[in-house]
Scaffold this motif. Structure first.
Motif, mmCIF file in Angstrom:
data_model
loop_
_atom_site.group_PDB
_atom_site.id
_atom_site.type_symbol
_atom_site.label_atom_id
_atom_site.label_comp_id
_atom_site.label_asym_id
_atom_site.label_seq_id
_atom_site.Cartn_x
_atom_site.Cartn_y
_atom_site.Cartn_z
ATOM 1 N N ASP A 42 -9.844 -76.331 7.149
ATOM 2 C CA ASP A 42 -10.803 -77.094 6.359
ATOM 3 C C ASP A 42 -11.291 -78.325 7.101
ATOM 4 O O ASP A 42 -12.190 -79.015 6.634
ATOM 5 C CB ASP A 42 -10.188 -77.499 5.011
ATOM 6 C CG ASP A 42 -8.935 -78.340 5.176
ATOM 7 O OD1 ASP A 42 -8.123 -78.032 6.065
ATOM 8 O OD2 ASP A 42 -8.746 -79.300 4.408
ATOM 9 N N ARG A 300 1.424 -79.737 4.385
ATOM 10 C CA ARG A 300 0.956 -78.769 3.388
ATOM 11 C C ARG A 300 1.905 -77.569 3.299
ATOM 12 O O ARG A 300 2.200 -77.078 2.206
ATOM 13 C CB ARG A 300 -0.452 -78.282 3.750
ATOM 14 C CG ARG A 300 -1.521 -79.358 3.675
ATOM 15 C CD ARG A 300 -2.834 -78.794 4.180
ATOM 16 N NE ARG A 300 -3.904 -79.787 4.171
ATOM 17 C CZ ARG A 300 -5.116 -79.565 4.666
ATOM 18 N NH1 ARG A 300 -5.394 -78.387 5.189
ATOM 19 N NH2 ARG A 300 -6.032 -80.511 4.636
ATOM 20 N N THR A 379 -6.387 -75.711 3.383
ATOM 21 C CA THR A 379 -7.279 -76.326 2.415
ATOM 22 C C THR A 379 -6.644 -77.633 1.963
ATOM 23 O O THR A 379 -5.544 -77.974 2.408
ATOM 24 C CB THR A 379 -7.540 -75.378 1.222
ATOM 25 O OG1 THR A 379 -8.568 -75.925 0.413
ATOM 26 C CG2 THR A 379 -6.298 -75.158 0.385
ATOM 27 N N SER A 380 -7.292 -78.364 1.095
ATOM 28 C CA SER A 380 -6.829 -79.703 0.754
ATOM 29 C C SER A 380 -5.485 -79.691 0.024
ATOM 30 O O SER A 380 -5.141 -78.733 -0.674
ATOM 31 C CB SER A 380 -7.873 -80.413 -0.112
ATOM 32 O OG SER A 380 -7.908 -79.855 -1.405
ATOM 33 N N THR A 381 -4.759 -80.796 0.170
ATOM 34 C CA THR A 381 -3.486 -80.954 -0.527
ATOM 35 C C THR A 381 -3.682 -80.890 -2.033
ATOM 36 O O THR A 381 -2.865 -80.306 -2.761
ATOM 37 C CB THR A 381 -2.826 -82.290 -0.133
ATOM 38 O OG1 THR A 381 -2.618 -82.296 1.290
ATOM 39 C CG2 THR A 381 -1.501 -82.488 -0.838
#
Length: 399
Positions: A42, A300, A379-381
Motif C-alpha cells: 500500500d 502488521r 494494507t493499513s493498520t
C-alpha cells in the motif's frame, strides 16, 4: 469444435484476481468491504524513482529499447546481485521482462517439452501450475510440511523422476510467508546437487521482506555447484512498491537467457522504456526506505497473527517474510455459518466470511494446501484491525 485452443481449458483463472474483483464489485454495489486478497504494497513508489521516470519522459526516452532490457538496467541488476547476493553475473546473463510473471513464463516456454515435469511445493503461488501447463509441461505438486509450509529434503528427493526438469522454489513464500534458513536451503541444494538434470527456478520476489533478523539467501548463493542450472528471478514490484510499473528480471546461463530473449522478441518485445529507467534508479538509488517499510510490515504481521490466534477455530503460524499469513481454518469445518450454510471447505469459509462480514481473503485450496486461507497484510493498520475484528465476530457466530 471450439474455436478456443484446447490447452486453455487446462488453466484456471487466478483465484487472487477473482477475489480482488469480487471485492471491487461489492464495493461498487455499496457494500463495506475490506479487501485482503491482493499482494500489493500500500506504500507509494518512492519520489526519487518517480522523478527518474519523469526525467526519462522529458528527455524523450520513449522509444523501443533492447528486446530484453536496457544495458543500463542490466548493469544495475548485475550490481544488485553482486551487492546483495554475492552472485557474479554479466549483462548477457540477465533478462528483463514485463513483470516477474513474464520472466517465469518465458523460461518455462523456452525449456519445457511435452511430458517434462516441474516440481512445485505446496502451498504455491496460484500461477505456477497453470504457467507450466500452458508451456506444455506437467506440474508435479510436492506436499510440504503442513505446519512450517516448507519443503523437506526427503520430499524433494522422492519427487524427482527422470522426467523432472525444474524445481520452482519461492522464499519468502506467497502465500505462506515461510522463508528458508541457510541450513534449510543447504539441505535442499544438497539433494539437487545429486540430480544434475534438475534446474532451479528461484522466485526471490519477496527477498527484502523478511523479519526478526532473518537472513535471506538464494540457492545459487548457497550452493555454487547449482550456478549453471539456476535461474534467479526477482523484480521491483514488492520491495520498491512498483507493482504497476511491471518490471521483473532474472539472471542465469547465457543459453537460457538468449532463448528467453528470442521468445520475447516475438511476443511482447521490450518492457516499457520509462519503467525501465525508473527501475535503474530503484536499484542504484537509496535503499534505506526498504528496511523502514519492512518494519511497518512486521508490525502488521504481529498484529494479524495475534488477532487470528484469538479467533475460535483458527490457528495462525508466524511467517518469516513476505506480507501474507496463512492461517488454518480446520477448526471451523463442519460448523454452520449465520446464513445456514455448513462450512465444508476453506472455499466455503472465505465465501461466507465475505458475505457475512465483508472481508475478502483467498481460500487455501487455490494454493494447493488447505483448509487454510491467505490474508495479505499489505494494507493499513486500521483496515487490518477492523478486518480481524470482523473475522473474530464471524468465527464466534459459527455454530
Amino acid at each position: 469444435m471450439s474455436f478456443i485452443a484446447e490447452q486453455l481449458s487446462r488453466v484456471k483463472p487466478s483465484a487472487t484476481i477473482a477475489v480482488t474483483n469480487k471485492a471491487r464489485e461489492l464495493k461498487a454495489a455499496g457494500r463495506d468491504v475490506i479487501g485482503l486478497g491482493a499482494g500489493e504494497p500500500d506504500f507509494d513508489t518512492p519520489d526519487n524513482i518517480k522523478a527518474a521516470a519523469i526525467k526519462a519522459i522529458n528527455e524523450g526516452k520513449t522509444k523501443y529499447t533492447a528486446v530484453d532490457g536496457l544495458p543500463e538496467l542490466k548493469e544495475a541488476i548485475c550490481a544488485k546481485f553482486k551487492r546483495e547476493n554475492g552472485l557474479d553475473y554479466k549483462p548477457n546473463q540477465v533478462t528483463v521482462g514485463t513483470g516477474g510473471k513474464q520472466v517465469l513464463y518465458n523460461a518455462l516456454v523456452c525449456t519445457l517439452n511435452p511430458g517434462d515435469e516441474v516440481l512445485i511445493p505446496t502451498p504455491y503461488w496460484v500461477s505456477y501450475p497453470d504457467m507450466v501447463l500452458l508451456a506444455g509441461g506437467e506440474p508435479v505438486i510436492v506436499e510440504a510440511d503442513k505446519e512450517t509450509f516448507k519443503l523437506t529434503p526427503e520430499a524433494l528427493d522422492a519427487a524427482i523422476t527422470p522426467k523432472t526438469k525444474w524445481l520452482i522454489f519461492n522464499s519468502p513464500s506467497n502465500p505462506s510467508g515461510a522463508a528458508y534458513s541457510e541450513a534449510e536451503l543447504k539441505a535442499l541444494t544438497d539433494v539437487l546437487v545429486k540430480h544434475p538434470r534438475v534446474w532451479v527456478m528461484s522466485d526471490d520476489m519477496y527477498e527484502h521482506l523478511v523479519y526478526d533478523n532473518f537472513k535471506f539467501t538464494t540457492p545459487a548463493q548457497i550452493e555454487p555447484k547449482l550456478y549453471d542450472r539456476t535461474l534467479t528471478v526477482n523484480g521491483v514490484s514488492k520491495a520498491y512498491a512498483m507493482t504497476g510499473w511491471r518490471i521483473g528480471y532474472a539472471a542465469g546461463p547465457v543459453e537460457l537467457i538468449k532463448a528467453m530473449a528470442k521468445l520475447q522478441s516475438q511476443s511482447t518485445s521490450n518492457p516499457c522504456s520509462i519503467a525501465q529507467y525508473a527501475s535503474v534508479e530503484a536499484l542504484n538509488g537509496p535503499q534505506d526506505f526498504i528496511a523502514e517499510r519492512a518494519e511497518v510490515f512486521k508490525q502488521r504481521r504481529d498484529l494479524v497473527v495475534k488477532a487470528l490466534n484469538e479467533c475460535e477455530g483458527l490457528t495462525c503460524p508466524m511467517p518469516e517474510g513476505a506480507f501474507y499469513v496463512y492461517p488454518s481454518c480446520a477448526g471451523t469445518i463442519g460448523k454452520t455459518a449465520p446464513s445456514g450454510k455448513v462450512i465444508e471447505t476453506d472455499e466455503d469459509f472465505v465465501t461466507e466470511l465475505l458475505e457475512a462480514e465483508g472481508v475478502a481473503v483467498v481460500q487455501g485450496s487455490a494454493f494447493g494446501l488447505g483448509p487454510n486461507f491467505r490474508i495479505s497484510y499489505a494494507t493499513s493498520t486500521e483496515a487490518l484491525t477492523e478486518a480481524c475484528a470482523r473475522i473474530k465476530k464471524f468465527c464466534a457466530a459459527l455454530k
